[in-house]
Design an enzyme around this catalytic site. Structure first.
Site, PDB file in Angstrom:
ATOM      1  N   TYR A 111       8.275 -41.260  86.032  1.00  0.00           N
ATOM      2  CA  TYR A 111       8.913 -39.947  85.916  1.00  0.00           C
ATOM      3  C   TYR A 111       8.973 -39.214  87.251  1.00  0.00           C
ATOM      4  CZ  TYR A 111       9.096 -40.349  80.880  1.00  0.00           C
ATOM      5  OH  TYR A 111       9.391 -40.753  79.620  1.00  0.00           O
TER       6      TYR A 111
ATOM      7  N   GLU B 230     -16.638 -56.542  74.171  1.00  0.00           N
ATOM      8  CA  GLU B 230     -15.199 -56.453  73.937  1.00  0.00           C
ATOM      9  C   GLU B 230     -14.830 -55.271  73.053  1.00  0.00           C
ATOM     10  OE1 GLU B 230     -13.465 -60.001  72.238  1.00  0.00           O
ATOM     11  OE2 GLU B 230     -11.647 -58.948  71.644  1.00  0.00           O
TER      12      GLU B 230
ATOM     13  N   ASP C 247     -15.319 -61.645  71.022  1.00  0.00           N
ATOM     14  CA  ASP C 247     -15.100 -62.349  69.760  1.00  0.00           C
ATOM     15  C   ASP C 247     -15.115 -63.851  70.026  1.00  0.00           C
ATOM     16  OD1 ASP C 247     -14.880 -60.146  68.192  1.00  0.00           O
ATOM     17  OD2 ASP C 247     -12.686 -60.082  68.206  1.00  0.00           O
TER      18      ASP C 247
END
Lengths: 506, 368
Positions: B104, B197, B249
């Site tokens: 922007y 995580e 995981d």
């Protein structure tokens, strides 16, 4: 057999019964055909004495004929050669009047169109036609005539002679006819526009039934050389023509007959042909039986040693006039014109002239605007069947950088002593290999020129766009780098921009 | 006690010098009347190599010349110079911005980018030209990762210069944003870093006092670790000499989150200082799934495809552990989330699994 029919009914009667073939199919076509035939006669009349044509056409509303058709009065005035008084009744009151035993390039084919128009007017409105003409002498002759259809004879209702104080020369024809102008209007206006395009030396004025005035001004006084009359070429002769030649000939033997009535046939060629066909040189042509005439036509076609026809009898428009005409009517941004060398098909010489125009007043539609002309007549109907259209469609236009949505007009003009029309209606040109080849070669030439123009323009566009990009970003780079380097003075980039302008850089 | 690789202030000065240098080079080229150009390494895959010494992807010798003489390069060139100026102003005023901001802000200079991707690419170009990551010149990603533990930092950001903060002071952890990234490390009692995580487990660890029980600084990566977080972990490892354990995981994606912290990504081959080669992946391994009999989901086609890709990846050739785990995943065709340990009770993971894994991978870490 058509011949037998001709013996039973008069020519006028025949055309009355078969008016479709001359283009008077319906009230819309009829009004278009009437204007067209008379304008073309007028153009021929002026050109034959090398005078730039001034033609005035007025169509006025006379009354309702039926729910769909109206009665109009058509007046066509020209500055042509004028008609000697003794010929006036026959010239307009007898169908198939005129000598066509010699050939030259003419707009009309049968010398029939003008008379058909008058005949059609008479059939539909039962009014006489008014003919006013002067050859520029001391008198002006006015005739009011009707055609006796059964007898194919003019009936003179009134005849007047006035003094030609102003030395006027030309012909005025005025008669009433039934038609549908509103429906015919687009084609009529298109006809005038296209006629103006291929007759840039003519002034055309048209006043329509609503009183609207359309003026097509001449852009030049230069006219093409008028065609010279020529004898028919042996390859182009048919039984009908041969019979007519035999009827009018004054020569009593075959050798003289051949030498005097055929194009490019001299003593040596005539003798060799007679030997080839086994006809005695001393035979009287008037004694030939019908079967012998048929055989003679066949032999004329088989004989290989006739010289090709000479194109001197043709009067092409020429590149300069074609250019003038197209510039005048289309005002294109780019124009390429090309005239092919004379060629022949079946013993008929012909010349193809082509042009390609880009931009200006040419409308941008999907596909090209195609203008077809034959002997300086615009062909407005049956475009899809025309050989030019087939050639144009079979060309690989992308090769020439041409896209279908470009505003492009293609002009094809074919002139010949016998234009290979596919039908009697004279609306489209048959697909003959010789003609097709000439059109294709001509179009390739102008297409190459268009390609060069389009490439040049693309380059110019690209250069302009390129300069725009550089002019936008280089100053930014200068400004940002100056701030980033914490300097005060912005470097001068004019030199770099000049480089872009001059060399285009990468 | 902290021994920064180089101080945050020094680094900022280097970056500012580099940016100014870039401007001067272009300015001089313009002054000499030549079309300015920049050279930088090629970033496409054929110029990305794995460096076994650095243990990360690096760019090869191929270089590309961006010249403002070439009309196709002109606009990106102008955008790059603008981005350099923008970064220079940000960094010297000690402000920060985001990639979205860049997109922007350009419009204020009438240097519009076609889309976010175009402006992102220009920022990556600038990273490549300078050899610094965008965080170094004050353009940060959206923050989402956090840190918690006994580490005292001292801010360098305007308004907070000299102020200190202990990272246990907020029970949700402290966001790893520009202020923390540019802070100096003061002191710590921790002897390890545990990167996690998922936010749920990070919170559980704080609640269960893992930082105290295991003397650890806890870092939440929140999925794939942002580069500021990777840089932060590297600093913890390098400056404070803390070993780093990573828990993700038990699936190919979690495994790769650990890998990117350790060896970086191909996308960042033009950058250094974002890797922690000595960090270890402590779990959840495929073999853990088997050993702890965790509740699982099947590996789907995309998971399997990813495994085959990773198997060939040079980063996964470094340590036999990776190949062993990839093979085990392929064999069992199952995956498990960190939360799967909850089947043995909420604290099982902290009481049993974590100490066992720290023990196991810590041994390994030391032998390295």
């Amino acid at each position: 057999m058509a011949q037998a029919t001709f013996e039973e009914i008069s020519a006028a009667d025949f055309f009355y019964r078969n008016r479709d073939i001359a283009g008077f199919t319906n009230p819309t076509r009829a009004i278009f055909a009437a204007i067209r035939e008379l304008v073309e006669n007028s153009l021929d009349a002026a050109e034959s004495i090398k005078v730039p044509p001034d033609i005035y056409v007025r169509l006025s509303f006379e009354g309702e004929a039926s729910e769909e058709t109206q009665i109009y009065r058509l007046r066509v005035k020209d500055n042509g050669t004028g008609i000697p008084p003794q010929h006036i009744p026959l010239a307009f009151g007898q169908v198939l009047y005129g000598s066509k035993y010699k050939l030259k390039q003419q707009r009309g084919t049968f010398g029939l169109g003008g008379k058909m128009a008058i005949l059609y007017g008479q059939i539909t409105t039962h009014q006489p036609a008014l003919i006013i003409s002067s050859t520029g002498g001391t008198r002006i002759y006015e005739y009011k005539i009707m055609i006796d259809i059964q007898k194919n004879r003019p009936v003179i209702l009134d005849r007047r002679i006035t003094l030609n104080k102003d030395g006027w020369r030309g012909t005025i024809i005025e008669f009433t006819l039934e038609g549908d102008y509103l429906r015919a209007m687009p084609k009529i206006l298109e006809y005038f526009k296209q006629t103006a395009m291929v007759n840039p030396y003519a002034n055309l004025t048209f006043v329509d039934p609503k009183g609207r005035l359309y003026i097509f001004k001449r852009a030049t006084a230069t006219m093409p050389d008028p065609p010279t009359e020529t004898l028919p070429h042996p390859y182009g002769v048919d039984v009908e023509l041969l019979q007519r030649l035999i009827q009018i000939t004054t020569h009593g033997n075959m050798l003289d007959f051949l030498k005097n009535h055929f194009h490019r046939v001299g003593n040596v060629t005539a003798k060799r042909f007679l030997e080839f066909s086994g006809i005695s040189p001393s035979k009287n042509p008037k004694k030939l039986s019908h079967d012998e005439i048929v055989r003679l036509v066949q032999m004329l076609r088989k004989f290989k040693d006739f010289l090709p026809p000479d194109a001197g009898c043709l009067s092409p428009l020429g590149e300069e006039l074609l250019r003038t005409g197209i510039l005048k009517e289309l005002k294109p941004e780019f124009l390429a014109v090309h005239q092919r060398k004379p060629a022949t098909y079946s013993g008929h010489p012909f010349i193809v002239e082509v042009a390609i125009a880009y931009g200006g007043e040419i409308s941008q539609k999907n596909g090209f605007v195609i203008y077809r002309f034959a002997n300086r007549i615009p062909l407005l109907y049956d475009e899809a069947s025309d050989v030019s259209v087939k050639v144009i469609e079979s060309m690989n236009w992308r090769r020439y950088k041409v896209a279908p949505d470009m505003p492009i007009a293609i002009v094809v003009h074919i002139c010949s002593t016998k234009v290979p029309y596919k039908t009697v209606g004279k609306e489209f040109i048959a697909d003959r290999p010789e003609v097709r080849r000439e059109i294709a070669n001509g179009l390739r030439e102008v297409a190459r020129q268009l390609q060069r123009f389009l490439s040049r323009r693309e380059h110019a566009d690209r250069d302009k766009k390129r300069l725009g990009v550089f002019s936008k970003y280089l100053p930014r780079i200068a400004e940002f780098s100056t701030k980033l380097a914490e300097k005060d003075k912005i470097p001068d980039i004019e030199r770099l921009l000049r480089n872009v302008r001059r060399y285009g850089v990468e | 006690m902290s021994e920064p690789e180089r101080s945050v202030l020094e680094k900022r000065k280097e970056v500012l010098d580099k940016l100014r240098g870039l401007g001067s080079r272009i300015y001089d080229q313009l002054e000499r009347g030549v079309f300015p150009f920049i050279e930088m390494p090629v970033r496409s895959t054929e110029n990305i190599y794995y460096d076994h010494v650095l243990r990360q992807f690096v760019l090869g010798d191929k270089r590309v010349k961006r010249s403002s003489r070439n009309i196709r390069h002109l606009k990106p060139f102008a955008q790059l110079v603008w981005a350099a100026l923008f970064s220079y102003e940000l960094t010297s005023q000690r402000k920060t911005s985001t990639l979205r901001d860049v997109y922007y802000s350009a419009q204020a200079y009438e240097m519009t980018f076609k889309d976010q991707q175009e402006s992102n690419n220009i920022i990556t170009d600038l990273e490549t030209v300078l050899g610094y990551s965008r965080e170094d010149f004050s353009i940060f990603p959206e923050e989402r990762s956090a840190v918690f533990g006994d580490l005292t930092i001292r801010y360098t950001v305007p308004g907070y210069e000299g102020k200190t903060l202990n990272l246990t002071s907020h029970p949700d952890g402290v966001m790893i944003g520009p202020a923390l990234t540019s802070a100096e490390f003061e002191e710590t009692s921790a002897d390890k870093v545990i990167a996690i995580e998922k936010g749920g487990l990070f919170t559980r660890f704080i609640e269960e006092n893992v930082h105290k029980k295991f003397n650890a600084i806890l870092v939440l990566t929140a999925g794939q670790a942002p580069r500021a977080t990777r840089y932060f972990i590297r600093r913890l490892n390098r400056e404070l000499k803390l070993p780093v354990y990573i828990f993700t995981d038990g699936d190919p994606w979690g495994m790769h989150i650990a890998m990117v912290i350790i060896s970086g990504s191909a996308n960042a081959a033009h950058l250094r200082d974002l890797t922690t080669p000595d960090a270890v992946w402590s779990g959840v391994w495929a073999t853990d799934i088997v050993e702890y009999k965790l509740p699982t989901d099947p590996l789907d086609d995309i998971d399997m495809k990813r495994l085959y890709e990773l198997q060939k990846d040079p980063r996964y050739q470094e340590d036999p552990l990776w190949q062993r785990e990839i093979k085990t995943f392929m064999k069992i065709k199952r995956k498990a989330e960190q939360e799967a340990f909850s089947r043995y009770g909420l604290t099982y993971i902290v009481d049993e699994y974590l100490p066992a894994k720290l023990e196991e991978t810590g041994q390994k870490g030391k032998t390295k």
